[in-house]
Structure formats: C-alpha cells, structure tokens
Design an enzyme around this catalytic site. Sequence first.
Site, PDB file in Angstrom:
ATOM      1  N   ARG A  46      38.676  33.944  46.427  1.00  0.00           N
ATOM      2  CA  ARG A  46      40.009  33.464  46.066  1.00  0.00           C
ATOM      3  C   ARG A  46      40.124  31.953  46.147  1.00  0.00           C
ATOM      4  NH1 ARG A  46      42.858  38.604  47.602  1.00  0.00           N
ATOM      5  NH2 ARG A  46      45.038  38.476  47.009  1.00  0.00           N
ATOM      6  N   ARG A  99      52.837  34.760  46.743  1.00  0.00           N
ATOM      7  CA  ARG A  99      51.453  35.201  46.486  1.00  0.00           C
ATOM      8  C   ARG A  99      50.993  34.759  45.101  1.00  0.00           C
ATOM      9  NH1 ARG A  99      52.337  41.175  47.449  1.00  0.00           N
ATOM     10  NH2 ARG A  99      50.190  41.493  46.792  1.00  0.00           N
TER      11      ARG A  99
END
Length: 189
Positions: free
Chosen positions: A89, A146
């Site tokens: 990520r 998010r």
Amino acid sequence: MLNIVLFGPPGAGKGTQSQKLIEKYGLIHLSTGDLLRSEIAGGTALGLEAKKLMDQGLLVPDAVVIGMIDSKLNANKEAAGFIFDGFPRTIAQAEALDALLAGHDEDISCMLSLRVTEEELTKRLLLRGKNSGRPDDQDESIIRKRIHEYESKTAAVAGYYEKQDKLREIEGIGAIDSIFAALCAEIEA
Ligand code: AMP
C-alpha cells in the site's frame, strides 16, 4: 510461482476476486487487512496498536505489515504462488516486497488493478458495513479517510509496477464473474 498483486481502492472487490483466484490457480491468499483483523481478534499487542489506526481509516506502519508478509512467505515456501491483497500500500512496502521475494528467487508476475469510481466504492463499503460489521465500514467519514489514504499514499504503487511493465488495469464495475474472467484473461496473457 505465480505471484499476483491484486490492487485497487477499498471496496474495489479485491477480497471477492481473491477468493475466486485462489480456487482457480491454487494460490495462497495474503491479505494484510485479514492478518491484522486476526491479530485484533486474538487480542495481541500488535492487534491493539493496529486497531487504533484502522478504526480511524489510517494505514498501519510499513514495518508491521512487511514483517507479517515476511513470515508468511517463509512459512509457505512450497506454495504455487501468492495473491497479495491490500499489500503493498506504499512504495516502501512495494520495494520491501521485491526484496523479500528476491530472497526466495522469486518476483511479482503482475499487478492486476481494479478500477472503480469513488461513488460506487462508498456505496459498496456502506453496504458491506451493514452486513459484515467491520467497524471501519460503518461510518462515511472513515470510509472517505480510507479512500483519501489510498489516493495520497497507495495509488502511486501502480506507477511502481508500471515502470516494471507489470501493471494491468481491469474495469471493476460489472458482474463478479465477468470481472473474474477479465482477470483470468490477463493472468493467462
Ligand atoms: P483492508 O482489509 O485491506 O481494507 O485493510 C483494513 C485496514 O487495515 C486498512 O484501512 C489499514 O488501516 C490496515 N492495513 C491493511 N493492509 C495494510 C497495509 N498493507 N499497509 C498499511 N495498513 C494496512
């Protein structure tokens, strides 16, 4: 080994498609989100620390998830391959993954990136929150956080694999089976 990074924003369908891919290709599913949730369920110190960040929609530190992936790779040396879901990520995680795989004489075969609009993502995550009870899916402001973390830290990871000519983009809106067929076509190409 067939080593696939399944990529896309939260709610893109990575978990759903991973299940189908592991069945078809006999791969091991490595989801850092699932690994973190099992640490939380086990009440470990790592889980407690991670939960504070996860509940706010923030990423956990690179070293935590890299360590988890390292131990899973070591524990599954005979695997046919891996699906990395929700990892890497950040660019630092992508670099660490290349280094870990190189230590096993392996590399990433390709990154399959699912493209989904933000409006559709929010809709899917709120629906999942009702069904799954995941705390970070319940609240629209956490969901937006998010998606913001994805855009500010994670989206650039696609460029990392593009430079290695490993990035393949797939339309992530449509029937689950037709998205799956498109993923398989890329893998087989
Ligand atoms: P996921 O199940 O992939 O949506 O992940 C849920 C949450 O776990 C994320 O919002 C992050 O807080 C944390 N997380 C999962 N994977 C990673 C990762 N590779 N790096 C940092 N944080 C992660």
